[in-house]
Design an enzyme around this catalytic site. Structure first.
Site, PDB file in Angstrom:
ATOM      1  N   GLU A   5     -72.962  12.578  -3.882  1.00  0.00           N
ATOM      2  CA  GLU A   5     -74.259  12.378  -3.223  1.00  0.00           C
ATOM      3  C   GLU A   5     -74.679  10.903  -3.274  1.00  0.00           C
ATOM      4  O   GLU A   5     -75.234  10.383  -2.316  1.00  0.00           O
ATOM      5  CB  GLU A   5     -75.339  13.243  -3.898  1.00  0.00           C
ATOM      6  CG  GLU A   5     -75.264  14.705  -3.517  1.00  0.00           C
ATOM      7  CD  GLU A   5     -75.534  14.924  -2.034  1.00  0.00           C
ATOM      8  OE1 GLU A   5     -76.502  14.378  -1.517  1.00  0.00           O
ATOM      9  OE2 GLU A   5     -74.739  15.638  -1.396  1.00  0.00           O
ATOM     10  N   CYS A  59     -76.457  17.058  15.261  1.00  0.00           N
ATOM     11  CA  CYS A  59     -77.747  16.401  15.520  1.00  0.00           C
ATOM     12  C   CYS A  59     -77.622  14.931  15.113  1.00  0.00           C
ATOM     13  O   CYS A  59     -78.314  14.447  14.224  1.00  0.00           O
ATOM     14  CB  CYS A  59     -78.855  17.113  14.745  1.00  0.00           C
ATOM     15  SG  CYS A  59     -80.497  16.640  15.325  1.00  0.00           S
ATOM     16  N   CYS A  72     -76.578  18.801  21.616  1.00  0.00           N
ATOM     17  CA  CYS A  72     -77.507  19.933  21.612  1.00  0.00           C
ATOM     18  C   CYS A  72     -76.869  21.219  22.157  1.00  0.00           C
ATOM     19  O   CYS A  72     -77.245  22.316  21.734  1.00  0.00           O
ATOM     20  CB  CYS A  72     -78.755  19.591  22.401  1.00  0.00           C
ATOM     21  SG  CYS A  72     -79.637  18.170  21.706  1.00  0.00           S
ATOM     22  N   CYS A 108     -75.550  23.189  19.337  1.00  0.00           N
ATOM     23  CA  CYS A 108     -76.428  23.324  18.171  1.00  0.00           C
ATOM     24  C   CYS A 108     -76.897  24.768  17.993  1.00  0.00           C
ATOM     25  O   CYS A 108     -77.416  25.377  18.935  1.00  0.00           O
ATOM     26  CB  CYS A 108     -77.625  22.399  18.337  1.00  0.00           C
ATOM     27  SG  CYS A 108     -78.798  22.550  16.991  1.00  0.00           S
ATOM     28  N   CYS A 136     -85.787  24.349  19.518  1.00  0.00           N
ATOM     29  CA  CYS A 136     -85.920  22.936  19.116  1.00  0.00           C
ATOM     30  C   CYS A 136     -86.903  22.226  20.046  1.00  0.00           C
ATOM     31  O   CYS A 136     -86.711  22.187  21.261  1.00  0.00           O
ATOM     32  CB  CYS A 136     -84.557  22.246  19.155  1.00  0.00           C
ATOM     33  SG  CYS A 136     -84.685  20.471  18.891  1.00  0.00           S
TER      34      CYS A 136
END
Ligand code: SF4
Length: 368
Positions: free
Chosen positions: A36, A191, A198, A201, A207
């Site tokens: 991370e 995204c 899109c 998605c 959205c």
């Protein structure tokens, strides 16, 4: 809304998500933590080899805590944002001293470690222990701002508060590790910052950015602010054996703890510096094309100045904070990326190309 959102995302993740990233193998809190931190501001493909080398050398938190900071910075060289590496090392030492070498497993304990904020702590617990903790990294902020049509720069505290509330509402009760990886993957692969996909998605149906064709406007960008610039000279002092002099930066400030070329104010004379620090005068001085290096708060305009010595100095002042770097047998130390590139190019006898300026990128000879 929340159940539907998570379900659609999880179904998409099972089909299209990333399942073979090295930190997904044995996702212990330590491995997830290191991944991370490396992934902050850095692409997955860049991080993978760094992560693998890091884990080979420091397979657990105690190994990292016992290492010298120079070696940690060496393994980080090229990844940038070196405060991340220094904080990892500091935090590993705290884990060794205060937690008997075992990674803590609560939000408060994790967030008390240097370099671990709320989102990173949440990601560590969600990805390694399947705990229900929302996260809000850059990818997730982008997905949520667009999907829910949230206005305002996410760095503003009011916007951040709305985003955290939404992230919490959307996080499911179960399968939190998969959900967390799924929303990060959606932001990274579908995204995307520019030209989001899109049509592929899983949450396109409701959205707001897509419905209003506002993908390019959301999330709102950081308000513009002028970045000041500062001009310096970096002395590339070469001895007759081709070695180059490096100086360790102080423990705080930019490039803290890294090794760079001696840095002088733009107007300072290279010969005076050599006389004072090396007891010698250079036989030749050459300026290379200017290099620009952007930091968060300012831009550094660097003039690399090659300074050739025809004999080896008997001693250098400030021994311990300076060393002769031999490109034939590189020392295992942390070197700022811009310096590493100059070292390689000068050692290879090539001219230096400026990143932004330096019209021809050729050597320019001046008399300082
Ligand atoms: S529909 Fe497009 S803008 Fe909306 S969340 Fe999906 S990829 Fe992002």
């Amino acid at each position: 809304m929340s159940v539907g959102f998570a379900e659609r995302l999880l179904a998409w993740f099972a089909r299209c998500g990333r399942h073979d990233l090295p930190w997904q193998d044995q996702p212990t809190p330590y491995r997830v933590w290191v991944s991370e931190i490396m992934l902050q501001q850095t692409q997955v493909t860049t991080v993978i080899p760094y992560f693998e080398r890091f884990m080979t050398r420091f397979p657990d938190v105690s190994g990292l805590a016992d290492a010298h900071i120079d070696e940690v910075l060496h393994l980080w060289s090229g990844l940038g944002y070196y405060a991340r590496a220094r904080n990892l090392h500091k935090a590993a030492r705290i884990v060794r001293e205060a937690h008997s070498g075992r990674m803590p497993e609560t939000m408060d304990e994790l967030m008390s470690l240097p370099g671990i904020g709320r989102s990173t702590a949440g990601a560590i617990l969600a990805l390694s222990l399947d705990e229900r903790q929302p996260i809000l990294d850059g990818n997730v902020k982008r997905v949520l701002c667009r999907h829910a049509g949230i206005e305002g720069w996410p760095g503003r505290s009011a916007t951040a508060t709305s985003l955290w509330q939404l992230a919490d509402r959307l996080t499911p009760e179960k399968r939190c590790a998969a959900y967390t990886q799924a929303i990060m993957d959606l932001g990274a692969t579908v995204c995307r910052r520019s030209r989001p996909l899109c049509q592929q998605c899983p949450v396109a149906e409701d959205c707001i950015a897509r419905r209003e064709d506002r993908q390019a406007e959301l999330p709102a960008p950081r308000p513009r602010r002028e970045r000041p610039s500062r001009a310096v000279v970096m002395l590339i002092v070469r001895d007759p054996r081709g070695r180059m002099l490096l100086q360790r930066r102080p423990a705080t400030g930019v490039w803290a703890g890294l090794w760079i070329f001696p840095e002088l104010p733009a107007q300072a004379a290279a010969s005076g510096w050599c006389r004072e620090n090396l007891g010698l005068l250079p036989t030749r001085i050459e300026d290379l094309a200017q290099v620009s290096h952007g930091f968060t708060h300012f831009t550094l305009q660097i003039t690399p100045r090659i300074v050739q010595l025809d004999s080896e100095p008997a001693a250098i002042m400030e021994a311990g904070t300076m060393l002769w770097y031999n490109p034939e047998a590189p020392a295992r130390i942390g070197i700022a990326a811009v310096v590493e590139r100059l070292l390689t190019q000068v050692a290879a006898g090539k001219s230096i190309s400026g990143e932004q300026d330096g019209p021809d990128g050729q050597l320019r000879i001046t008399g300082h």
